[in-house]
Design a protein around this motif. Structure first.
Motif, PDB file in Angstrom:
ATOM      1  N   GLY A   1       0.789  -1.222   0.000  1.00 40.98           N
ATOM      2  CA  GLY A   1       0.000   0.000   0.000  1.00 40.98           C
ATOM      3  C   GLY A   1       0.826   1.279   0.000  1.00 40.98           C
ATOM      4  N   GLN A   2       2.104   1.180   0.339  1.00 34.31           N
ATOM      5  CA  GLN A   2       2.945   2.373   0.301  1.00 34.31           C
ATOM      6  C   GLN A   2       3.248   2.751  -1.143  1.00 34.31           C
ATOM      7  OE1 GLN A   2       6.329   1.245   2.866  1.00 34.31           O
ATOM      8  NE2 GLN A   2       5.596   2.748   4.371  1.00 34.31           N
ATOM      9  N   SER A   3       3.650   4.000  -1.318  1.00 36.11           N
ATOM     10  CA  SER A   3       4.028   4.468  -2.651  1.00 36.11           C
ATOM     11  C   SER A   3       5.505   4.838  -2.654  1.00 36.11           C
ATOM     12  CB  SER A   3       3.190   5.673  -3.049  1.00 36.11           C
ATOM     13  OG  SER A   3       3.426   6.748  -2.157  1.00 36.11           O
ATOM     14  N   MET A   4       6.082   4.803  -3.840  1.00 38.41           N
ATOM     15  CA  MET A   4       7.448   5.258  -3.975  1.00 38.41           C
ATOM     16  C   MET A   4       7.772   5.523  -5.446  1.00 38.41           C
ATOM     17  SD  MET A   4      10.338   2.297  -3.834  1.00 38.41           S
ATOM     18  CE  MET A   4      11.532   3.579  -4.162  1.00 38.41           C
ATOM     19  N   THR A   5       8.837   6.277  -5.647  1.00 39.16           N
ATOM     20  CA  THR A   5       9.292   6.600  -6.996  1.00 39.16           C
ATOM     21  C   THR A   5      10.723   6.129  -7.160  1.00 39.16           C
ATOM     22  OG1 THR A   5       7.856   8.544  -7.127  1.00 39.16           O
ATOM     23  CG2 THR A   5       9.715   8.438  -8.659  1.00 39.16           C
ATOM     24  N   LEU A   6      10.945   5.381  -8.222  1.00 40.40           N
ATOM     25  CA  LEU A   6      12.300   4.983  -8.605  1.00 40.40           C
ATOM     26  C   LEU A   6      12.832   6.024  -9.581  1.00 40.40           C
ATOM     27  CD1 LEU A   6      11.840   1.148  -9.233  1.00 40.40           C
ATOM     28  CD2 LEU A   6      12.197   2.356  -7.083  1.00 40.40           C
ATOM     29  N   GLN A   7      14.053   6.464  -9.327  1.00 40.16           N
ATOM     30  CA  GLN A   7      14.642   7.512 -10.151  1.00 40.16           C
ATOM     31  C   GLN A   7      15.665   6.921 -11.121  1.00 40.16           C
ATOM     32  OE1 GLN A   7      13.428  10.459  -9.929  1.00 40.16           O
ATOM     33  NE2 GLN A   7      12.534  10.590  -7.872  1.00 40.16           N
TER      34      GLN A   7
ATOM     35  N   TYR B   1       1.768   0.837 -12.393  1.00 38.57           N
ATOM     36  CA  TYR B   1       2.908   1.746 -12.501  1.00 38.57           C
ATOM     37  C   TYR B   1       2.518   3.003 -13.272  1.00 38.57           C
ATOM     38  CZ  TYR B   1       5.406  -2.653 -11.637  1.00 38.57           C
ATOM     39  OH  TYR B   1       5.839  -3.854 -11.131  1.00 38.57           O
ATOM     40  N   ASN B   2       3.225   4.088 -12.965  1.00 39.24           N
ATOM     41  CA  ASN B   2       3.163   5.297 -13.771  1.00 39.24           C
ATOM     42  C   ASN B   2       4.583   5.792 -14.003  1.00 39.24           C
ATOM     43  OD1 ASN B   2       0.289   5.968 -14.186  1.00 39.24           O
ATOM     44  ND2 ASN B   2       0.252   5.958 -11.946  1.00 39.24           N
ATOM     45  N   VAL B   3       4.764   6.553 -15.058  1.00 44.06           N
ATOM     46  CA  VAL B   3       6.100   7.071 -15.368  1.00 44.06           C
ATOM     47  C   VAL B   3       6.013   8.552 -15.681  1.00 44.06           C
ATOM     48  CG1 VAL B   3       7.124   4.923 -16.202  1.00 44.06           C
ATOM     49  CG2 VAL B   3       5.866   6.397 -17.786  1.00 44.06           C
ATOM     50  N   SER B   4       7.170   9.193 -15.545  1.00 38.44           N
ATOM     51  CA  SER B   4       7.304  10.597 -15.932  1.00 38.44           C
ATOM     52  C   SER B   4       8.649  10.772 -16.613  1.00 38.44           C
ATOM     53  CB  SER B   4       7.234  11.515 -14.713  1.00 38.44           C
ATOM     54  OG  SER B   4       5.976  11.462 -14.093  1.00 38.44           O
ATOM     55  N   ARG B   5       8.603  11.332 -17.832  1.00 32.05           N
ATOM     56  CA  ARG B   5       9.876  11.722 -18.480  1.00 32.05           C
ATOM     57  C   ARG B   5      10.065  13.185 -18.138  1.00 32.05           C
ATOM     58  NH1 ARG B   5      12.874   9.939 -23.103  1.00 32.05           N
ATOM     59  NH2 ARG B   5      14.910  10.956 -22.848  1.00 32.05           N
ATOM     60  N   LEU B   6      10.836  13.422 -17.126  1.00 30.38           N
ATOM     61  CA  LEU B   6      10.969  14.758 -16.550  1.00 30.38           C
ATOM     62  C   LEU B   6      11.705  15.709 -17.494  1.00 30.38           C
ATOM     63  CD1 LEU B   6      11.967  13.411 -13.037  1.00 30.38           C
ATOM     64  CD2 LEU B   6       9.708  14.238 -13.745  1.00 30.38           C
ATOM     65  N   ASN B   7      12.686  15.196 -18.172  1.00 32.57           N
ATOM     66  CA  ASN B   7      13.470  15.947 -19.160  1.00 32.57           C
ATOM     67  C   ASN B   7      14.228  14.894 -19.968  1.00 32.57           C
ATOM     68  OD1 ASN B   7      15.856  15.301 -17.558  1.00 32.57           O
ATOM     69  ND2 ASN B   7      15.076  16.877 -16.147  1.00 32.57           N
ATOM     70  N   LYS B   8      15.159  15.297 -20.803  1.00 32.19           N
ATOM     71  CA  LYS B   8      15.838  14.312 -21.635  1.00 32.19           C
ATOM     72  C   LYS B   8      16.664  13.341 -20.791  1.00 32.19           C
ATOM     73  CE  LYS B   8      18.386  13.879 -25.929  1.00 32.19           C
ATOM     74  NZ  LYS B   8      19.085  14.577 -27.037  1.00 32.19           N
ATOM     75  N   ARG B   9      17.161  13.764 -19.656  1.00 29.50           N
ATOM     76  CA  ARG B   9      18.051  12.944 -18.839  1.00 29.50           C
ATOM     77  C   ARG B   9      17.311  11.995 -17.909  1.00 29.50           C
ATOM     78  NH1 ARG B   9      20.450  14.902 -14.882  1.00 29.50           N
ATOM     79  NH2 ARG B   9      22.117  13.367 -14.820  1.00 29.50           N
ATOM     80  N   GLU B  10      16.124  12.372 -17.452  1.00 30.37           N
ATOM     81  CA  GLU B  10      15.513  11.672 -16.327  1.00 30.37           C
ATOM     82  C   GLU B  10      14.174  11.019 -16.676  1.00 30.37           C
ATOM     83  OE1 GLU B  10      15.938  15.467 -14.040  1.00 30.37           O
ATOM     84  OE2 GLU B  10      16.522  14.075 -12.447  1.00 30.37           O
ATOM     85  N   PHE B  11      14.014   9.799 -16.152  1.00 35.09           N
ATOM     86  CA  PHE B  11      12.794   9.028 -16.408  1.00 35.09           C
ATOM     87  C   PHE B  11      12.472   8.288 -15.121  1.00 35.09           C
ATOM     88  CE2 PHE B  11       9.530   7.247 -18.713  1.00 35.09           C
ATOM     89  CZ  PHE B  11       9.661   5.941 -19.131  1.00 35.09           C
ATOM     90  N   SER B  12      11.365   8.646 -14.470  1.00 35.33           N
ATOM     91  CA  SER B  12      11.048   8.056 -13.172  1.00 35.33           C
ATOM     92  C   SER B  12       9.891   7.072 -13.276  1.00 35.33           C
ATOM     93  CB  SER B  12      10.718   9.156 -12.162  1.00 35.33           C
ATOM     94  OG  SER B  12       9.569   9.869 -12.566  1.00 35.33           O
TER      95      SER B  12
END
Lengths: 112, 112
Positions: A16-22, A64-75
């Motif tokens: 039930g906890q949430s977290m983001t992998l960087q 799961y959900n994802v975010s492409r924050l910029n060209k370098r980062e994908f969480s």
């Protein structure tokens, strides 16, 4: 030359906890990927981003959900972790739509 | 039918012999094909990439591609104990060129 860097390397979550992998890459690659690896299952594609500003579902996107924050980062985000999401997660990047993928060192996630 | 299929093994080969690893794929118009090696607890690392029908050699490794049969293989000559690992076949499609799909991997064991 760091290549693809993932944080954290290890994580234990309660159900039930949430977290983001960087994930961040310093190779100026256009495409980025998230895979999970379970024993005997090879690598299964969760989500990918062909270029900055785009994301697409892979083979196993549910939960799961994802975010492409910029060209370098994908969480990669787990909104409500489940024991079935216990796995090793790999981030990867590639320069073009033909080239190979380069992998980060992986995140070992355990959901209890 | 899985998009990329491999025999899971384990494949046991005596030291000095040729190890032959096979992979089939379902997307007839796939464009790029890769072989990765993964040691236990480590990230996948690229061994070979192949894009055209025929053979491609790199040291002790030869990749073979037959697009008509939708088949790609990896031969390892003069197998060494350090070749003991899981070998992953990966395929990049045409219709969704950024997506890279992996097989479940073949575990190779080189016996002295």
């Amino acid at each position: 030359n760091a290549g693809v860097t993932q944080t954290p390397k290890f994580q234990v979550l309660k159900t039930g906890q949430s977290m983001t992998l960087q994930c961040a890459q310093d190779m100026n690659h256009n495409s980025m990927y998230w895979y999970r690896q379970d024993p005997g299952m090879g690598l299964r594609l969760i989500y990918y981003s062909a270029s900055e500003g785009t994301t697409d579902k892979g083979e196993v996107p549910n939960g799961y959900n994802v975010s492409r924050l910029n060209k370098r980062e994908f969480s990669l985000r787990l909104e409500s972790a489940a024991p079935s999401q216990t796995s090793v997660y790999f981030c990867a990047s590639s320069e073009s739509v033909q080239g190979e993928a380069f992998f980060g060192q992986g995140t070992r996630l355990t959901v209890v | 039918q899985k998009e990329v299929e491999q025999n899971s093994g384990p494949l046991s080969v005596p030291e000095g012999a040729i190890a032959s690893l096979n992979c089939t794929y379902s997307d007839r118009v796939s464009q790029s094909f890769f072989w990765y090696r993964q040691y236990s607890g480590k990230s996948p690392e690229l061994i070979m990439s192949i894009y055209s029908n025929g053979d491609k050699e790199d040291g002790r490794f030869t990749a073979q591609l037959n697009k008509a049969s939708q088949y790609v293989s990896l031969l390892i000559r003069d197998s060494q104990p350090s070749d003991s690992a899981t070998y992953l076949c990966a395929v990049r499609g045409y219709s969704s060129a950024s997506k890279i799909i992996f097989g479940s991997g073949t575990r190779l064991s080189i016996r002295p």
